[in-house]
Enzyme design. Structure first.
Site, PDB file in Angstrom:
ATOM      1  N   LYS A 169       0.768  -3.699 -11.261  1.00  0.00           N
ATOM      2  CA  LYS A 169      -0.770  -3.626 -10.992  1.00  0.00           C
ATOM      3  C   LYS A 169      -1.836  -3.670 -11.782  1.00  0.00           C
ATOM      4  CE  LYS A 169      -3.042  -0.873  -7.328  1.00  0.00           C
ATOM      5  NZ  LYS A 169      -2.815   0.323  -6.263  1.00  0.00           N
ATOM      6  N   SER A 217      -3.715  -0.705  -1.748  1.00  0.00           N
ATOM      7  CA  SER A 217      -4.463  -1.288  -2.771  1.00  0.00           C
ATOM      8  C   SER A 217      -3.359  -2.069  -3.732  1.00  0.00           C
ATOM      9  CB  SER A 217      -5.320  -0.692  -3.714  1.00  0.00           C
ATOM     10  OG  SER A 217      -4.552   0.520  -4.269  1.00  0.00           O
ATOM     11  N   SER A 222      -1.178   3.197  -0.784  1.00  0.00           N
ATOM     12  CA  SER A 222      -1.077   1.855  -1.542  1.00  0.00           C
ATOM     13  C   SER A 222       0.193   1.478  -1.927  1.00  0.00           C
ATOM     14  CB  SER A 222      -2.103   2.058  -2.685  1.00  0.00           C
ATOM     15  OG  SER A 222      -3.453   2.517  -2.501  1.00  0.00           O
TER      16      SER A 222
END
Length: 592
Positions: free
Chosen positions: A73, A147, A171
């Site tokens: 990420k 996210s 997330s």
């Protein structure tokens, strides 16, 4: 399409596959899925070269994650590659990798690039990015969840073997639920946040997306360990529990919310029935304290902590929806902050009391699933709904595992979440493993493909097969759980053992003796024991029992309880019963 599960890749590498060839194959696959917007930065050949070079002279049996491709990420640092947090004006190029990334690299894993996310990890949707809305792996008209959107979608599309996310409000779980994956939200401090762009620094966790529990366990073990560079890093005592006699908390019917999604409601009802079929007792609990804590995350002082994390970024550099969310933190003063902490402490006491009555809690991972167009039309309200079953977790210092739980009639994944107290991580993963293995089709993954060739035990742990008083729910099981052991599998031995009830007791104990002529398959459990605790466990085993090698069904050998032939003196042969539980049950009936 090549199976990227760790055991399958281990098999392929042993058969001659080269890491560089696998990477080339995956780069073609990634290019074919470009319209999903999963990636922000893909490593080019020059950037990949040192990661491939470090594998030269090594092999699939010398490094725990040899040649395993993964995604990162883009709020987690990879040395020499820009970290953007989905905000181009914020971007910087770190000199060092985040601690969790470096540990994976040292174990032989290959980073393919950095993945898209909701800007500054603020959102559960995956649409809040200047690099494009990340599209769901099963239906691109639907949101991916966020996210950690790109990390989930890259894994679900078969572009990597695992991926890293972060999880502050959900997330690392919501995208798992929407993309048919395992999502691991660890206990805060278990995995280092050094080198991670903060959202709420006091709550943030790196998270892990994996294809199956065995992969998650191996990868998590590599990332484990205290980090002196991270002030939030900590160690803790493992919390375990039983598989048999499981008390599983569920919400009261009047507290379940699906916002009109009948498909999700039906699948969760089926999930509860499946857990009952696995022997779990479902215990209705009051979810109010958890829901009240969830509201604090975006209505309390922790919004100010999010604003603090981005204070160096000019407001005009942020997406309008991110500015709108963070603006809520500007009016919170010190008194309001302490009010929030006091309120949280009272609610945590109430939530912990509820949690103490069960071994784990079962919820949907998300209450519903939206199309991208729906979300963009009403971004704040619909985003907040997605955190119904996730927002409270880090505030309460709990651990959680999200797991696949079937498909809706529209062909979209549904997921469940199991959560428990801090340091119950491994126990929750064992529950997820049982769930997924019990009905592979219903859980959305083919469990038969997990172990075509069983991988070694995670670093720092030893697998031990038990057959008697150490089984789940039996009198000596605490000797395992108190040492931080967790259950890996409930299975049977190869059909070549006799089981005897030893003379003496209590505690009453069985012994397994290998006998190819008169033996049978015996019920056993395989437990994972920390290496540091293995010696004290073995030291307490009395003669004629000992630890040797025991063959499981399927031909795998593990350490396990075996018995010397001298133990047959005065013993009762109970092989025909197939296991110690059956003998204990029969003996109890005979005494009535």
């Amino acid at each position: 399409m090549r199976d990227l599960a760790l055991a399958s890749l281990l098999h392929d590498y042993r058969a001659g596959l080269k890491p560089a060839d696998l990477v080339a194959e995956l780069r073609v696959r990634i290019a074919a899925h470009a319209d999903h917007h999963a990636w922000i930065t893909l490593l080019d050949e020059a950037q990949l070269a040192p990661h491939l070079a470090r594998l030269e002279g090594q092999g699939p049996d010398t490094l725990p994650l040899y040649g395993i491709p993964f995604a990162i990420k883009d709020n987690i640092d990879l040395a020499g590659v820009p970290t953007t947090a989905a905000c181009p004006d914020f971007a910087y190029t770190p000199q060092r990798s985040a601690t969790v990334v470096q540990r994976l690299l040292d174990a032989g894993a290959i980073p393919l690039g950095k993945t898209n996310l909701d800007q500054f990890a603020t959102g559960l949707v995956g649409t809040r990015s200047p690099y494009g809305a990340v599209r769901n792996a099963f239906d691109p008209a639907y949101i991916s969840g966020g996210s950690s959107a790109g990390s989930a979608v890259a894994l679900a599309l078969g572009e990597v073997s695992f991926s890293l996310g972060t999880d502050t409000a959900g997330s690392g779980r919501v995208p798992a639920g929407f993309n048919n994956l395992l999502g691991i939200k660890p206990t805060r401090g278990r995995w280092s946040i050094a080198g991670v762009v903060p959202a709420c620094r006091s709550l943030d966790c790196p998270s892990l997306f994996a294809l199956n529990p065995e992969d998650a366990r191996r990868i998590g073990a590599v990332m484990d360990g205290a980090d002196s560079t991270d002030p939030w890093s900590r160690r803790g005592q493992a919390v375990s529990g039983p598989l048999e006699g499981l008390r599983l908390g569920v919400l009261r019917a009047d507290q379940l919310e699906f916002f009109g999604n009948a498909g999700y409601a039906a699948l969760f009802a089926q999930a509860m029935l499946r857990w009952q079929s696995l022997g779990a007792e479902l215990v209705q609990l009051d979810f109010a304290p958890f829901s009240d804590v969830a509201k604090l995350l975006y209505e309390g002082p922790w919004v100010a902590e999010r604003r603090h994390a981005t204070q160096a970024v000019a407001p005009e550099s942020m997406l309008p929806v991110i500015r709108q969310v963070l603006a809520k933190g500007e009016g919170i003063d010190a008194v309001g902050t302490f009010d929030g902490f006091y309120r949280l402490q009272a609610l945590k006491r109430a939530a912990d009391t509820v949690l103490a009555g069960v071994h784990a809690v079962l919820t949907p991972t998300a209450p519903t699933h939206y199309r991208i167009a729906e979300l963009e039309a009403e971004p704040l309200l619909l985003n907040s709904r997605l955190g119904t079953y996730t927002n409270f977790m880090n505030l309460l210092d709990y651990a959680a595992v999200a797991a696949p739980a079937g498909m809706t009639p529209a062909g979209l994944p549904f997921g469940i979440t199991l959560f428990g107290p801090a340091w119950s991580d491994d126990y929750l993963l064992a529950l997820a493993q049982r769930w997924m293995a019990a009905d592979p089709q219903a859980s959305g993954r083919d469990a038969s493909r997990w172990t075509p060739q069983a991988p070694p035990a995670p670093p720092g742990r030893i697998e031990v097969a038990v057959c008697g008083a150490h089984l789940s729910g039996m009198p000596l099981n605490h000797q395992l759980t108190s040492r931080g052991a967790f259950l890996v599998a409930a299975t049977r031995s190869a059909p070549c053992y006799r089981l005897i009830a030893l003379a003496g007791g209590p505690p009453f104990r069985p012994g397994m003796i290998r006998d190819a002529d008169r033996g049978a398959a015996i019920e056993v459990e395989v437990w994972s024991v920390p290496e540091a605790a293995f010696g004290s466990f073995v030291a307490g085993i009395p003669a004629p029992l000992g630890i040797g090698k025991l063959e499981l069904a399927g031909g795998r050998w593990v350490s396990g309880f075996i018995c010397e032939s001298v133990g047959e003196a005065g013993a009762r042969d109970i092989t025909h019963l197939g296991g110690w539980r059956a003998y204990v049950s029969q003996s109890a009936n005979e005494r009535k």
